[in-house]
Write a protein that holds these residues in place. Structure first.
Motif, short mmCIF file in Angstrom:
data_model
loop_
_atom_site.label_atom_id
_atom_site.label_comp_id
_atom_site.label_asym_id
_atom_site.label_seq_id
_atom_site.Cartn_x
_atom_site.Cartn_y
_atom_site.Cartn_z
N GLU A 263 0.87 -0.90 0.05
CA GLU A 263 0.32 0.15 -0.12
C GLU A 263 0.87 1.45 0.00
N GLY A 264 2.31 0.63 0.46
CA GLY A 264 3.00 2.26 0.24
C GLY A 264 2.97 3.12 1.58
N THR A 265 2.39 2.92 2.84
CA THR A 265 2.43 3.55 3.90
C THR A 265 3.80 2.93 4.54
N ILE A 266 4.62 2.59 4.24
CA ILE A 266 5.54 1.90 4.66
C ILE A 266 7.16 1.32 3.92
N SER A 267 8.71 1.98 4.17
CA SER A 267 9.53 2.20 3.82
C SER A 267 9.88 0.37 3.36
N ARG A 268 10.74 -0.03 2.07
CA ARG A 268 10.79 -1.48 2.80
C ARG A 268 12.27 -1.73 3.73
N GLU A 269 13.05 -0.65 3.65
CA GLU A 269 13.68 -0.38 5.16
C GLU A 269 12.51 -0.51 6.40
N GLU A 270 11.56 0.26 6.75
CA GLU A 270 11.20 0.44 7.40
C GLU A 270 10.44 -1.33 7.79
N ALA A 271 9.61 -1.92 6.77
CA ALA A 271 9.26 -2.70 6.56
C ALA A 271 10.23 -4.79 6.89
N GLU A 272 11.11 -3.95 6.72
CA GLU A 272 12.42 -5.40 7.23
C GLU A 272 12.75 -5.34 8.89
#
Length: 362
Positions: free
Chosen positions: A60-69
């Motif tokens: 959905e684009g609410t968080i970045s890839r770094e935040e997701a990891e």
């Protein structure tokens, strides 16, 4: 690690002892085995939901890839701690329960109560007996239920492995840098084993979730020191009684297993069985680092000191590698090798390698 050691001690203890007790002992042991399996399944389910939610947020684009990891790693660490802490309580209960119930052998059968507390492997029980398989964390209410569950296309196993650990550089074992005999690895987890073909029992897909503990013991009074993005092995100015570096990983292992178990027969009908004969598996694993820690023991002004330092140590956050095993019934010779290096940016890449014994308690 203390909780893990307690469970290891309990497994070894049960392999060389015989349980002697009453109905209250049996009912409590059965309840503990069921609770341990329930705890592990609950935490695995919760982790999957949390990871799915993070993936949805990323899409959905609410968080970045770094935040997701980072979120995934935090959730994995939390669930790993929950499993250790919750299972440790049940382990202590079980240890107390068996402490006064031993006379030196493996299996115990109470004829009147109809209960079998099984530590090894046993093909059959009486129709009215309850079988408790402690290492596998399973309870069977009679022979018919045991046959029905063990002949399913997908079965589950508790996996425990242990052995020697080291590192390799360009295909060469680093036995001068690390004490190969003193460096150990441990692994425990749950796997599912699914028969691939409808009418043939040879090929199985084996997959699950495990915790891996990789320990390295540097030689020549050395320990790891972080210098920027490099992690160097340097001589310690203080004489060390012990130097140990530990990485803990939460991994998903996947193997293609060849199982040569012979078919069983019950009431004149044949059925497929697993883990009853020669087996070998080929595959690999992938996961994340949940903890890195260095343990140093030394004497300072006649005071015995233990220094435990947790940190990043520039260790790779992710792990992936190849593994294989070959053995008979529950016991196998086990080899695993990390394809990515232990440290992210070191000038020389060191890859972890482990060799030991693996137990698949079906």
């Amino acid at each position: 690690m203390k909780n893990f050691t307690i469970y290891l001690f309990l497994l070894v203890f049960l392999f060389v002892t015989k349980m002697v007790g009453q109905e209250t002992f049996e009912s409590k042991a059965k309840a503990i085995a069921v609770t341990i399996e329930k705890i592990t399944n609950e935490e695995k389910t919760a982790l999957k939901k949390e990871v799915d939610e993070v993936n949805n947020q990323l899409v959905e684009g609410t968080i970045s890839r770094e935040e997701a990891e980072k979120k995934k790693k935090d959730f994995a660490e939390k669930r790993a701690r929950n499993i250790e802490n919750r299972v440790a309580i049940e382990q202590e209960k079980l240890q107390e329960l068996v402490q006064e119930k031993v006379d030196g052998k493996v299996n115990y059968t109470q004829e009147k109560g109809g209960t079998v507390l099984l530590i090894g492997s046993k093909d059959s029980i009486r129709p009215n007996q309850t079988e408790i398989k402690i290492p596998a964390m399973k309870v069977y209410e009679g022979q018919d239920e045991k046959i029905r569950r063990e002949s399913k296309r997908t079965t589950s196993q508790f996996v425990f492995a242990m052995g020697l650990n080291s590192a390799m550089v360009d295909g060469k074992l680093q036995d001068l840098n690390y004490d190969f005999i003193g460096s150990h690895f441990y692994e425990w987890g749950l796997t599912l084993n699914s028969r691939i073909l409808n009418d043939n029992n040879l090929l199985h897909a084996k997959y699950g979730l495990s915790l891996m503990y990789n320990n390295l013991r540097p030689t020549d009074n050395r320990s790891f020191v972080v210098n920027g993005n490099q992690t160097d092995l340097v001589t310690n100015p203080i004489h060390l009684k012990e130097s140990r570096f530990r990485n803990v990983y939460l991994v998903v292992p996947v193997h293609l297993e060849f199982d040569f178990s012979k078919d069983g027969n019950h009431d004149g009908k044949s059925y497929f069985r697993t883990h009853k004969g020669f087996r070998m598996g080929f595959g690999g694993y992938a996961g994340i680092n949940v903890k890195s820690k260095q343990i140093l023991k030394f004497e300072d002004n006649d005071y015995k000191t233990t220094q435990k330092t947790k940190g990043d140590y520039n260790v790779n956050n992710f792990i992936y590698g190849l593994s294989t095993y070959v053995g008979y019934k529950a016991t196998s010779l086990y080899l695993k090798y990390d394809l990515n290096p232990i440290f992210k940016n070191n000038a020389i890449d060191e890859n972890n390698i482990s060799l030991g014994i693996r137990f698949d308690f079906n």
